[in-house]
Design a protein around this motif. Sequence first.
Motif, PDB file in Angstrom:
ATOM      1  N   ASP A   1      50.839  35.225  29.727  1.00 38.45           N
ATOM      2  CA  ASP A   1      50.909  36.505  29.038  1.00 38.45           C
ATOM      3  C   ASP A   1      50.592  37.594  30.056  1.00 38.45           C
ATOM      4  N   PRO A   2      51.537  38.471  30.375  1.00 38.32           N
ATOM      5  CA  PRO A   2      51.295  39.476  31.420  1.00 38.32           C
ATOM      6  C   PRO A   2      50.181  40.459  31.089  1.00 38.32           C
ATOM      7  N   SER A   3      49.803  40.543  29.809  1.00 38.76           N
ATOM      8  CA  SER A   3      48.736  41.467  29.433  1.00 38.76           C
ATOM      9  C   SER A   3      47.349  40.851  29.571  1.00 38.76           C
ATOM     10  N   THR A   4      47.262  39.588  30.026  1.00 35.74           N
ATOM     11  CA  THR A   4      45.973  38.914  30.195  1.00 35.74           C
ATOM     12  C   THR A   4      45.123  39.666  31.216  1.00 35.74           C
ATOM     13  N   PRO A   5      43.884  40.007  30.875  1.00 35.86           N
ATOM     14  CA  PRO A   5      43.024  40.697  31.845  1.00 35.86           C
ATOM     15  C   PRO A   5      42.608  39.782  32.988  1.00 35.86           C
ATOM     16  N   VAL A   6      42.333  40.385  34.135  1.00 34.04           N
ATOM     17  CA  VAL A   6      41.905  39.646  35.330  1.00 34.04           C
ATOM     18  C   VAL A   6      40.447  40.013  35.590  1.00 34.04           C
ATOM     19  N   PRO A   7      39.499  39.189  35.178  1.00 30.80           N
ATOM     20  CA  PRO A   7      38.083  39.569  35.276  1.00 30.80           C
ATOM     21  C   PRO A   7      37.601  39.792  36.703  1.00 30.80           C
ATOM     22  N   THR A   8      38.224  39.134  37.665  1.00 30.38           N
ATOM     23  CA  THR A   8      37.804  39.291  39.058  1.00 30.38           C
ATOM     24  C   THR A   8      38.442  40.515  39.727  1.00 30.38           C
ATOM     25  N   CYS A   9      39.349  41.168  39.024  1.00 34.44           N
ATOM     26  CA  CYS A   9      39.912  42.448  39.463  1.00 34.44           C
ATOM     27  C   CYS A   9      39.759  43.407  38.284  1.00 34.44           C
ATOM     28  N   PRO A  10      38.557  43.946  38.089  1.00 33.63           N
ATOM     29  CA  PRO A  10      38.245  44.717  36.889  1.00 33.63           C
ATOM     30  C   PRO A  10      39.270  45.807  36.577  1.00 33.63           C
ATOM     31  N   GLY A  11      39.711  45.819  35.316  1.00 31.11           N
ATOM     32  CA  GLY A  11      40.666  46.827  34.879  1.00 31.11           C
ATOM     33  C   GLY A  11      42.112  46.437  35.053  1.00 31.11           C
ATOM     34  N   TRP A  12      42.371  45.310  35.703  1.00 31.73           N
ATOM     35  CA  TRP A  12      43.738  44.865  35.946  1.00 31.73           C
ATOM     36  C   TRP A  12      44.159  43.824  34.926  1.00 31.73           C
ATOM     37  N   THR A  13      45.482  43.752  34.711  1.00 32.68           N
ATOM     38  CA  THR A  13      46.102  42.665  33.960  1.00 32.68           C
ATOM     39  C   THR A  13      46.908  41.812  34.932  1.00 32.68           C
ATOM     40  N   LEU A  14      47.389  40.675  34.447  1.00 35.51           N
ATOM     41  CA  LEU A  14      48.228  39.834  35.302  1.00 35.51           C
ATOM     42  C   LEU A  14      49.500  40.563  35.719  1.00 35.51           C
TER      43      LEU A  14
ATOM     44  N   GLN B   1      49.771  43.739  36.380  1.00 36.07           N
ATOM     45  CA  GLN B   1      49.396  44.628  37.489  1.00 36.07           C
ATOM     46  C   GLN B   1      49.155  43.827  38.766  1.00 36.07           C
ATOM     47  N   LEU B   2      48.596  42.631  38.630  1.00 32.80           N
ATOM     48  CA  LEU B   2      48.357  41.788  39.795  1.00 32.80           C
ATOM     49  C   LEU B   2      49.673  41.347  40.413  1.00 32.80           C
ATOM     50  N   LEU B   3      50.629  40.977  39.563  1.00 33.00           N
ATOM     51  CA  LEU B   3      51.960  40.607  40.060  1.00 33.00           C
ATOM     52  C   LEU B   3      52.565  41.755  40.859  1.00 33.00           C
ATOM     53  N   ARG B   4      52.507  42.955  40.300  1.00 33.26           N
ATOM     54  CA  ARG B   4      53.079  44.119  40.982  1.00 33.26           C
ATOM     55  C   ARG B   4      52.346  44.415  42.281  1.00 33.26           C
ATOM     56  N   HIS B   5      51.024  44.290  42.265  1.00 28.76           N
ATOM     57  CA  HIS B   5      50.213  44.548  43.456  1.00 28.76           C
ATOM     58  C   HIS B   5      50.610  43.634  44.613  1.00 28.76           C
ATOM     59  N   VAL B   6      50.727  42.350  44.331  1.00 26.35           N
ATOM     60  CA  VAL B   6      51.062  41.396  45.394  1.00 26.35           C
ATOM     61  C   VAL B   6      52.508  41.587  45.863  1.00 26.35           C
ATOM     62  N   GLY B   7      53.432  41.700  44.918  1.00 24.73           N
ATOM     63  CA  GLY B   7      54.835  41.849  45.307  1.00 24.73           C
ATOM     64  C   GLY B   7      55.100  43.118  46.082  1.00 24.73           C
ATOM     65  N   ARG B   8      54.514  44.221  45.631  1.00 27.33           N
ATOM     66  CA  ARG B   8      54.683  45.482  46.356  1.00 27.33           C
ATOM     67  C   ARG B   8      54.010  45.407  47.724  1.00 27.33           C
ATOM     68  N   GLY B   9      52.854  44.733  47.795  1.00 25.78           N
ATOM     69  CA  GLY B   9      52.155  44.622  49.072  1.00 25.78           C
ATOM     70  C   GLY B   9      52.978  43.904  50.125  1.00 25.78           C
ATOM     71  N   ASP B  10      53.679  42.854  49.725  1.00 26.13           N
ATOM     72  CA  ASP B  10      54.534  42.143  50.673  1.00 26.13           C
ATOM     73  C   ASP B  10      55.661  43.045  51.170  1.00 26.13           C
ATOM     74  N   ARG B  11      56.265  43.780  50.260  1.00 31.10           N
ATOM     75  CA  ARG B  11      57.370  44.662  50.641  1.00 31.10           C
ATOM     76  C   ARG B  11      56.875  45.867  51.449  1.00 31.10           C
ATOM     77  N   TRP B  12      55.681  46.312  51.157  1.00 33.47           N
ATOM     78  CA  TRP B  12      55.051  47.377  51.940  1.00 33.47           C
ATOM     79  C   TRP B  12      54.877  46.930  53.389  1.00 33.47           C
ATOM     80  N   ALA B  13      54.307  45.737  53.567  1.00 31.54           N
ATOM     81  CA  ALA B  13      54.115  45.202  54.911  1.00 31.54           C
ATOM     82  C   ALA B  13      55.452  44.994  55.605  1.00 31.54           C
ATOM     83  N   ALA B  14      56.444  44.494  54.866  1.00 33.02           N
ATOM     84  CA  ALA B  14      57.762  44.246  55.454  1.00 33.02           C
ATOM     85  C   ALA B  14      58.398  45.539  55.947  1.00 33.02           C
ATOM     86  N   GLN B  15      58.263  46.608  55.170  1.00 29.88           N
ATOM     87  CA  GLN B  15      58.854  47.881  55.574  1.00 29.88           C
ATOM     88  C   GLN B  15      58.142  48.461  56.793  1.00 29.88           C
TER      89      GLN B  15
END
Length: 251
Positions: free
Chosen positions: A22-35, A37-51
């Motif tokens: 469920d993408p709306s599941t909260p991520v307790p180890t990243c306060p305030g984030w959902t899964l 948001q975590l997906l977007r964070h990691v995917g964007r981070g890879d593309r950020w580094a690539a660029q």
Amino acid sequence: MDYATAFLEENSAFSELFTDVDPSTPVPTCPGWTLEQLLRHVGRGDRWAAQIVRERLQEFLDPRSVEGGKPPPERADAISWLQGGGRRLVDAVKLTGAETPVWTFLGHRPANWWIRRRLHETAVHRADVAISTGGEFALAPEIAADGITEWLERVAIQAGADGGPLPLEEGSTLHLHATDPGLGDAGEWTVTLDGGTVAWSHEHGKGSVALRGGATDLLLAILRRVPLAETGIELFGDDAVWATWLDRTPL
């Protein structure tokens, strides 16, 4: 270590976790984030580094301006987007040249620095997903140990840089000892504060406080993903030094 292969494998393992969550599941180890948001964070981070690598940038790139920085709405497409970002980074390093200097948040580093950084970023966030969903998390000891080393390298550079408190008091030492077989010196770390500078080495040492356990448990403990009581780690010495370290170091 073949960082590119390890990174792509970790990227794939992370991506596959999003097949049935469920993408709306909260991520307790990243306060305030959902899964989501975590997906977007990691995917964007890879593309950020690539660029950064592909364009051989010498200055900060705003992550909000990254090409293709938003995942598609459909789950299968979002997973492909995650995996495509990982491949894009590996391809960018090959095209640009592994030793080509580019911008990083630690100063200019060879382009392949980003692959190692993204490997460990993804591995820890895969642990975040497992914690959020009650799933299992396993990491090869050599990758977990290198993750500790990479994190200490960053702490040694960044500690106190923003005027904040240093993670150790002068004269205090922290020792970590990974018990996994075959790690050798790569599985021991001694951290000191000398003249206001954090320094570390792979030397064996007693330390004001010492933690002994598996490399994965140690990695998750120092990054405050899992409390010591939920690991097999043994603590020796002054636990106040350990508490101070946790309070003053980043997630």
